[in-house]
Design a protein around this motif. Structure first.
Motif, PDB file in Angstrom:
ATOM      1  N   THR A 291       0.819  -1.215   0.000  1.00 25.28           N
ATOM      2  CA  THR A 291       0.000   0.000   0.000  1.00 25.28           C
ATOM      3  C   THR A 291       0.854   1.267   0.000  1.00 25.28           C
ATOM      4  N   ASP A 387      -5.981  -2.394  -6.194  1.00 24.89           N
ATOM      5  CA  ASP A 387      -5.467  -3.219  -5.104  1.00 24.89           C
ATOM      6  C   ASP A 387      -6.071  -4.611  -5.218  1.00 24.89           C
ATOM      7  N   GLU A 388      -5.302  -5.622  -4.825  1.00 28.88           N
ATOM      8  CA  GLU A 388      -5.779  -7.011  -4.865  1.00 28.88           C
ATOM      9  C   GLU A 388      -6.348  -7.319  -6.235  1.00 28.88           C
TER      10      GLU A 388
HETATM   11 MG    MG Z   1      -3.028  -4.774   0.807  1.00 23.52          MG
END
Ligand code: MG
Ligand code: ADP
Length: 683
Positions: A291, A387-388
């Motif tokens: 992150t 993200d992901e």
């Molecule tokens: Mg993460």
């Protein structure tokens, strides 16, 4: 080139049944044919009672001893009966089946098939299926498909419809040239469909599955490669320079970046500053600190005067990112003007945010899919972070990327994939790897146990909750009636409430809940209004609740190791010692050995590749690394050989080794599938 005949046109399927099928996203004959069994039931020879294995689905041939004992408990009728064979006895229990009383008379002999359970030192079965001996012999070696069901729709109805669809409807074949079928030893599509739905033997099933897995990979990779051809040479329209902001931010952070993080950050800086548009994947284990790298990239973006966007797969995760960013802005006075944009906001709230995105008053948009909806118009979007990533389809990524004019794209994934596979699967992306964890982490303590350990585990959870911590318990199923030999969230939570003190707050979370409810539960858990969360693997997606210290997984034998590792990543995120309890309902040697890999390693890459080595063809059904890449049945780990084959085949097609007619034929097929069905959808 599927058959789009609506399902109601099949014999025996009325409007009502068609509606039930629609719940499973099966609307046409084509959908039905592509609705593959979730697993298969096979019938093995009976075992002796003395040899019956706890936790296994087995059949015994026994004689009823004495009269069945019938009890009424509240509105439940319970029948207990003792059966015996030459080696021992076993107690059998039935619920709400009073009519069995007459059938189970003294000395009657039947085959009882069910899940063998332990009760003290004795073996018992609950709700077994009963067969006459001849009937059971007829079933031996039979492979029965079992489909995922919905309330009101039985396996039998699906089977009947499937037979009709297969026999009476045209199945378009001929996607690949003959040489492919020979070279890669593939069934025709038609044979594959017969083989996957109605396998005559195990070999047929394996081969049928191979063809369908091949297709899934082929379509996906073909789509990727074609896109790569288009995106490779995009000029960088947003050349950025490193500003003082990122440097100052890095200096002020309470920790310094790990060596891997530094390397990846340098790669990203180079991209943003370079001649071509960035298209990069950051791959790093859970907790490796992806992150912060994304935030650095976004900071560089906004301090160069552009807008950035960050997409997360769930509202909870998006909200978490947003709150983190707001915290940074307050603390370090960095140049973000962030806004959160999620589906649950009111229309008015959204309108206001759309307006400030269009005007440029907001320079960082964090959100879920809502972000990519049409109304969002950016002023000057230059960087998109997802993200992901495995939860997003390639397509969604593309839509968002098209929002701006060719913005840079950065995706983050914790899916542990060996590099050789990553290169194939993320063919359209450059890959950066963060391969170390920050130094300050306490390693998670793991144990692999059988179900007799549950009581201890509950005591342990209770003790952790008393210390102020929280816990997760994962079950594979949502509710009773799906697969009775596996634990389900709803019933398990009730059991757990009984086992823990009454002041401990236990809540449930699963994919059948409405997304608003899911979000509410996750938020309540994050705020510590819930102590123990009983959940399916929906929890797997990057949620960060550092106060949770226990992850208990029921039926751990049913999960892929990579997935278990992801689940484990939900704990050990804070300063407290964390624990993982993998409960296996099977305690045979192979299962324990496999799960023990987790016990000895915290390295996702290592785990995934060991898992791959250990799995044989018999494991192809049942265990899946669910969710990832959202293939219907393909599994990137256990099917890695097929993945390589498909990759090679796609290369041949793209590199022009086929005739024009052959190439066009494949394109025609893909137009029909990629356009709508094979959308690599999210779950
Ligand atoms: Mg993460
Ligand atoms: P993931 O890679 O799973 O997304 P996160 O980015 O959420 O992991 O990081 C997990 C935690 O580690 C966060 O609280 C983050 O602030 C912290 N962190 C990140 N990098 C470092 C570092 N170099 N040293 C110490 N802590 C770090």
């Amino acid at each position: 080139m599927g058959d789009r005949t609506p399902l109601v046109q099949l014999k025996g399927i009325g409007e009502k049944t068609a509606k039930l099928f629609a719940k499973l996203h099966v609307d046409t004959v084509e959908d039905l044919l592509n609705y593959y069994p979730r697993d298969y039931e096979t019938f093995q020879d009976c075992v002796y009672i003395a040899e019956a294995e706890i936790g296994q689905m087995q059949a015994v041939y026994g004689t009823v001893c004495g009269m069945p004992n019938v009890k009424k408990v509240r509105n439940l009728t319970i029948i207990n009966v003792l059966i015996k064979d030459a080696t021992g006895g076993m107690q059998i229990t039935f619920f709400n089946m009073p009519y069995l009383k007459n059938m189970l008379h003294n000395n009657a002999a039947f085959v009882f098939r069910g899940n063998i359970q332990a009760k003290g030192t004795a073996k018992i079965m609950e709700q077994p299926r009963i067969y006459k001996k001849e009937e059971y012999i007829g079933l031996l070696k039979n492979i029965q498909p079992r489909y995922s069901l919905t309330k009101g729709l039985s396996n039998q109805v699906i089977l009947k419809a499937m037979k009709q669809a297969l026999n009476n409807h045209l199945i378009q074949d001929g996607k690949y040239p003959e040489v492919f079928l020979k070279e890669y030893d593939l069934y025709s599509y038609k044979d594959a469909l017969y083989g996957i739905h109605f396998p005559t033997d195990f070999d047929t099933l394996v081969k049928a599955r191979k063809r369908i897995v091949f297709d899934e990979f082929f379509d996906f990779l073909f789509y990727l490669r074609e896109n790569k051809e288009q995106s490779e040479q995009l000029i960088n329209e947003y050349q950025m320079i490193e500003t003082a902001d990122t440097v100052r931010f890095l200096e002020q952070l309470p920790f310094s970046l790990t060596k891997s993080q530094k390397k990846v950050w340098a790669e990203i800086r180079n991209d943003l500053n370079g001649n071509f548009c960035m298209n990069r994947l950051i791959q790093g284990d859970v907790g490796s600190g992806k992150t912060i790298i994304a935030i650095l990239a976004l900071l560089m973006c906004v301090s160069n005067g552009y807008q950035g966007a960050m997409m997360a797969p769930t509202e909870v995760l998006a909200t978490q990112h947003y709150e983190d960013v707001c915290g940074f802005v307050e603390k370090y006075h960095i140049a973000f003007k962030p806004a959160l944009l999620v589906g649950s906001m009111t229309a008015k709230e959204k309108r206001e945010i759309y307006a400030s995105i269009a005007s440029g008053d907001v320079n960082l948009i964090i959100g879920t899919h809502a972000v990519i909806q049409e109304k969002v118009i950016f002023k000057n979007l230059a960087l998109v972070v997802t993200d992901e990533q495995h939860r997003f389809g390639v397509k969604q990524r593309e839509i968002l990327a098209n929002k701006g004019h060719n913005p840079h794209v950065l995706v983050m994934s914790a899916t542990p994939i060996p590099r050789t596979l990553a290169i194939i699967l993320y063919g359209d992306l450059e890959i950066s790897v963060i391969d170390e964890l920050p130094a300050n982490r306490l390693p998670i303590k793991n144990c692999v146990v059988n179900t007799s350990y549950r009581k201890k585990a509950y005591e342990f959870i209770e003790a952790e909750v008393r210390k102020g911590r929280q816990a997760y318990v994962i079950c594979p199923m949502v509710e009773a009636g799906e697969m009775d030999e596996l634990e389900n969230v709803v019933e398990y939570a009730d059991k757990l409430r009984g086992a823990l003190s009454s002041d401990i707050q236990v809540a449930t979370l699963h994919g059948k809940m409405r997304s608003g409810d899911k979000n509410r539960i996750m938020e309540e858990f994050a705020k510590h209004n819930i102590d123990v969360l009983v959940s399916t693997t929906v929890i797997e997606v990057g949620i960060n609740v550092p106060n949770s210290t226990v992850m208990m997984v029921e039926n751990a034998e049913r999960f892929g190791l990579a997935q278990l590792h992801q689940l484990r990543g939900r704990v050990g995120r804070g300063e407290h010692q964390s624990y993982c309890i993998f409960v296996s309902a099977k305690d045979n040697k192979e299962t324990m050995e496999r799960l023990n890999i987790l016990n000895h390693s915290n390295d996702g890459f290592h785990i995934a590749s060991e898992d791959m080595k250990l799995r044989g063809p018999g494991d192809l059904f049942g265990i899946r690394q669910s969710g990832e890449f959202a293939f219907r049945i393909a599994d990137i780990y256990s099917d890695s050989n097929i993945l390589k084959m498909a990759s090679e085949a796609v290369n041949k097609v793209i590199d022009g080794e086929l005739t024009e007619a052959e190439y066009n034929r494949i394109k025609d097929f893909l137009k029909n599938t990629c356009g709508n069905k094979v959308d690599f959808r999210t779950i």
